[in-house]
Write an enzyme that holds these catalytic residues in place. Structure first.
Site, PDB file in Angstrom:
ATOM      1  N   LYS A   1     -15.965 -15.137 -10.003  1.00  0.00           N
ATOM      2  CA  LYS A   1     -15.407 -13.782 -10.022  1.00  0.00           C
ATOM      3  C   LYS A   1     -16.540 -12.759 -10.073  1.00  0.00           C
ATOM      4  O   LYS A   1     -16.488 -11.720  -9.432  1.00  0.00           O
ATOM      5  CB  LYS A   1     -14.524 -13.646 -11.253  1.00  0.00           C
ATOM      6  CG  LYS A   1     -13.815 -12.329 -11.357  1.00  0.00           C
ATOM      7  CD  LYS A   1     -13.103 -12.238 -12.702  1.00  0.00           C
ATOM      8  CE  LYS A   1     -12.068 -11.171 -12.658  1.00  0.00           C
ATOM      9  NZ  LYS A   1     -10.723 -11.664 -12.658  1.00  0.00           N
TER      10      LYS A   1
ATOM     11  N   HIS B   1       1.235   1.229 -13.039  1.00  0.00           N
ATOM     12  CA  HIS B   1       2.013   0.054 -13.453  1.00  0.00           C
ATOM     13  C   HIS B   1       3.494   0.415 -13.457  1.00  0.00           C
ATOM     14  O   HIS B   1       3.868   1.470 -13.974  1.00  0.00           O
ATOM     15  CB  HIS B   1       1.565  -0.386 -14.855  1.00  0.00           C
ATOM     16  CG  HIS B   1       2.275  -1.613 -15.319  1.00  0.00           C
ATOM     17  ND1 HIS B   1       1.961  -2.878 -14.853  1.00  0.00           N
ATOM     18  CD2 HIS B   1       3.318  -1.772 -16.173  1.00  0.00           C
ATOM     19  CE1 HIS B   1       2.765  -3.755 -15.419  1.00  0.00           C
ATOM     20  NE2 HIS B   1       3.595  -3.112 -16.220  1.00  0.00           N
TER      21      HIS B   1
ATOM     22  N   ASN C   1      -5.103   2.825 -12.879  1.00  0.00           N
ATOM     23  CA  ASN C   1      -4.122   1.873 -12.338  1.00  0.00           C
ATOM     24  C   ASN C   1      -2.726   2.469 -12.477  1.00  0.00           C
ATOM     25  O   ASN C   1      -2.477   3.281 -13.367  1.00  0.00           O
ATOM     26  CB  ASN C   1      -4.196   0.553 -13.116  1.00  0.00           C
ATOM     27  CG  ASN C   1      -3.215  -0.483 -12.600  1.00  0.00           C
ATOM     28  OD1 ASN C   1      -3.074  -0.667 -11.389  1.00  0.00           O
ATOM     29  ND2 ASN C   1      -2.509  -1.158 -13.491  1.00  0.00           N
TER      30      ASN C   1
ATOM     31  N   GLY D   1       0.769  -1.243   0.000  1.00  0.00           N
ATOM     32  CA  GLY D   1       0.000   0.000   0.000  1.00  0.00           C
ATOM     33  C   GLY D   1       0.798   1.290   0.000  1.00  0.00           C
ATOM     34  O   GLY D   1       0.308   2.320   0.472  1.00  0.00           O
ATOM     35  N   SER D   2       1.995   1.274  -0.575  1.00  0.00           N
ATOM     36  CA  SER D   2       2.762   2.529  -0.586  1.00  0.00           C
ATOM     37  C   SER D   2       2.134   3.548  -1.541  1.00  0.00           C
ATOM     38  O   SER D   2       2.190   4.756  -1.288  1.00  0.00           O
ATOM     39  CB  SER D   2       4.236   2.287  -0.923  1.00  0.00           C
ATOM     40  OG  SER D   2       4.395   1.920  -2.264  1.00  0.00           O
ATOM     41  N   ASN D   3       1.517   3.080  -2.616  1.00  0.00           N
ATOM     42  CA  ASN D   3       0.820   4.032  -3.500  1.00  0.00           C
ATOM     43  C   ASN D   3      -0.443   4.577  -2.841  1.00  0.00           C
ATOM     44  O   ASN D   3      -0.775   5.753  -3.003  1.00  0.00           O
ATOM     45  CB  ASN D   3       0.511   3.384  -4.852  1.00  0.00           C
ATOM     46  CG  ASN D   3       1.721   3.406  -5.769  1.00  0.00           C
ATOM     47  OD1 ASN D   3       2.095   4.458  -6.283  1.00  0.00           O
ATOM     48  ND2 ASN D   3       2.355   2.254  -5.942  1.00  0.00           N
TER      49      ASN D   3
ATOM     50  N   MET E   1      -4.027  -7.103  -7.050  1.00  0.00           N
ATOM     51  CA  MET E   1      -3.460  -8.193  -7.854  1.00  0.00           C
ATOM     52  C   MET E   1      -4.486  -8.988  -8.666  1.00  0.00           C
ATOM     53  O   MET E   1      -4.130  -9.949  -9.331  1.00  0.00           O
ATOM     54  CB  MET E   1      -2.659  -9.146  -6.953  1.00  0.00           C
ATOM     55  CG  MET E   1      -1.467  -8.488  -6.279  1.00  0.00           C
ATOM     56  SD  MET E   1      -0.351  -7.692  -7.457  1.00  0.00           S
ATOM     57  CE  MET E   1       0.487  -9.148  -8.081  1.00  0.00           C
TER      58      MET E   1
HETATM   59  C1  GRF Z   1       3.537  -1.001  -7.436  1.00  0.00           C
HETATM   60  O1  GRF Z   1       4.804  -1.218  -7.976  1.00  0.00           O
HETATM   61  C2  GRF Z   1       2.523  -0.767  -8.530  1.00  0.00           C
HETATM   62  O2  GRF Z   1       3.060  -0.121  -9.651  1.00  0.00           O
HETATM   63  C3  GRF Z   1       2.117  -2.166  -8.915  1.00  0.00           C
HETATM   64  O3  GRF Z   1       2.108  -2.883  -7.701  1.00  0.00           O
HETATM   65  C4  GRF Z   1       2.988  -2.259  -6.767  1.00  0.00           C
HETATM   66  C5  GRF Z   1       2.160  -1.932  -5.558  1.00  0.00           C
HETATM   67  O4  GRF Z   1       2.927  -1.407  -4.514  1.00  0.00           O
HETATM   68  N1  GRF Z   1       0.848  -2.159  -9.598  1.00  0.00           N
HETATM   69  P1  GRF Z   1       2.214  -0.739  -3.278  1.00  0.00           P
HETATM   70  O5  GRF Z   1       1.256  -1.797  -2.701  1.00  0.00           O
HETATM   71  O6  GRF Z   1       1.463   0.466  -3.761  1.00  0.00           O
HETATM   72  O7  GRF Z   1       3.313  -0.393  -2.334  1.00  0.00           O
END
Ligand code: GRF
Length: 201
Positions: A65, A109, A107, A12-14, A90
């Site tokens: 799903k 990436h 999203n 969850g860093s983003n 994921m």
């Molecule tokens: C990030 O590298 C993002 O680009 C990819 O998954 C990773 C998630 O990292 N989709 P975080 O959970 O946000 O730290």
């Protein structure tokens, strides 16, 4: 105020970068809910630490799903969500969510799409021997990592890089361009024209 849901599966860093940009008033929006398909995702803790509703929806409890996504959608609807952000989520989205939130799902990436879609993008790029890689924020459609591109940022690959050092430098840029892209969406500055995303001035 635009109401955001963030879908996560891991650290969850983003998500944290988005929370920070709201708290420091860069983004005028509200995260109303964080949903994880993984019960012990650290992202859920981050959300709770900031007083944000954090929910685990267990895909294992649903026969398909579609049924799982209907449950996710119920959560989104009950919070009147305007924008869905995937942040390290994921699971590949199915028709239910894609239809309900068409052109309202973003999203991030960790590669310069359309190069290296899918899992382990930083490693794919590193092993390929690229001299630049980076990250991409894009709209989500039915093609995996394939929707119209909003923002990208380049990162140079140096001779002494490892997959980890490269991934770390890409992540730093992710934390910058994801809030930037969300801000453009929130301020209604994005126009999708086919594959292209243009910016209103
Ligand atoms: C990030 O590298 C993002 O680009 C990819 O998954 C990773 C998630 O990292 N989709 P975080 O959970 O946000 O730290």
């Amino acid at each position: 105020m635009i109401r955001i849901a963030v879908l996560v599966s891991g650290r969850g860093s983003n998500l944290q970068a988005i929370i920070n940009s709201i708290e420091n008033k860069y983004l005028k929006a509200q995260i109303s809910i964080v949903i994880s398909d993984i019960s012990d995702a650290y992202a859920l803790e981050r959300a709770r630490a900031h007083g944000i509703k954090a929910v685990h929806v267990d895909p294992g409890k649903f026969a398909s799903k579609e049924l799982y996504e209907i449950e996710v959608l119920k959560n989104l609807n009950s919070e009147n969500i305007d924008l869905v952000l995937l942040a390290g989520y994921m699971k590949i989205l199915g028709k239910t969510l894609l239809t309900a939130y068409k052109d309202r799902i973003l999203n991030i990436h960790p590669a310069l799409l359309p190069a290296f879609p899918g899992l382990h993008a930083q490693e794919q790029a590193f092993r390929h021997g690229v001299k630049v890689s980076g990250c991409t924020v894009h709209f989500v459609d039915e093609e995996l990592d394939g929707g119209p591109i909003i923002l990208q940022k380049c990162v140079e690959v140096t001779d002494d890089d490892t997959v980890q050092t490269l991934a770390d430098r890409i992540l730093e840029q992710e934390h910058k361009i994801y809030p930037e892209a969300v801000k453009l969406f929130v301020e209604n500055k994005l126009i999708i024209e086919g594959r292209k995303v243009k910016f209103k001035t």
